[in-house]
Design an enzyme around this catalytic site. Structure first.
Site: not given
Length: 269
Positions: A94, A216, A244
């Site tokens: 991320s 996502d 995610h």
């Protein structure tokens, strides 16, 4: 040694080639525990917590330093310097995808490749760019975070994790959010969700793998395609994994694609 204590750095594994794992927002190095066993026999693995996360030294938090993603990138560079690491494969989840990219732009000679798990250079929709969120919606999320931190965590965790048939993963993420200092986590959230690193993508010199999940809600497929189109020498791998956090919800698939990429790039342990 201060850096190792500050970031709760752990080094495991039997190999020489270094893989560094950088966790995402609201998480810590424990989130990689489903992935690391597949690599520790052949690689040297470096895990750490950003300041304010996990078991890092919270006393070392500096609002000025960590007021941008560059401060977190400096954590990575400090760890590399302290451990005398070079030729590093950086696996970033991320926001750590962008943090790792910034570190590689500053000192590209330290890195061999980047593995970007669910990256997003900008979460906000801007003209013809679809980041996935309107700025007012993110501002509203920040207000909820400030006024009802526990409620914010219970709302965001299932959105991030998906895979509600695995409630233990949603619960772990929610507990991770709640275990961290509210003010520091709030600052990290602002830096994460309101940064725009689109112009940094063409500056990256090292090769990279982009792992793009299905469904996502944080970094959608258009974002993954944008990253791939603007990141030189990158490979985009769409995953069956949803949500995610594929390193937690779908570790076998995540491991498979990382191993395939390392083999294709002839990065052997």
């Amino acid at each position: 040694m201060d850096t190792l204590k500050r970031n709760n750095v752990k080094v495991i594994g039997k190999g020489d080639q270094v893989i560094m794992f950088a966790h995402g927002f609201g998480c810590d190095q424990q989130m990689w525990r489903y992935i690391t066993p597949a690599f520790e026999d052949e690689y040297k693995l470096v895990l750490f917590d950003y300041v304010g996360c996990g078991k890092s030294d919270i006393e070392q938090y500096n609002e000025d330093r960590y007021g941008s993603l560059h401060g977190y990138a400096q954590d990575i560079l400090d760890i590399c310097t302290t451990l005398n690491l070079k030729n590093v494969i950086l696996v970033g989840h991320s926001v750590s995808s962008m943090i790792g990219m910034l570190a590689s732009i500053q000192q590209p000679y330290l890195f061999r490749s980047l593995i970007l798990v669910c990256p997003s250079p900008c979460y906000i929709n801007k003209s013809d760019y679809i980041g996935g969120f309107e700025e007012k919606d993110l501002q509203g999320l920040m207000e909820v975070m400030e006024n009802n931190y526990v409620g914010w965590a219970s709302f965001l965790a299932p959105v991030v994790m998906k895979n509600t048939e695995r409630p233990e993963l949603v619960q772990e993420l929610e507990e991770s959010f709640c275990s961290m200092d509210k003010e520091i986590t709030g600052n990290f959230a602002r830096v994460t969700f309101f940064s725009d690193n689109r112009e940094d993508l063409p500056k990256v010199k090292v090769p990279s793998l982009i792992l793009q999940c299905a469904e996502d809600d944080i970094a959608n497929e258009k974002v993954g395609a944008y990253v791939h189109a603007n990141l030189k020498n990158s490979v985009l791998k769409p995953m069956k994994a949803t949500g995610h956090c594929p390193h937690m919800s779908h570790p076998k698939e995540t491991i498979k694609y990382i191993q395939q990429y390392l083999q294709s790039e002839n990065i052997v342990a």
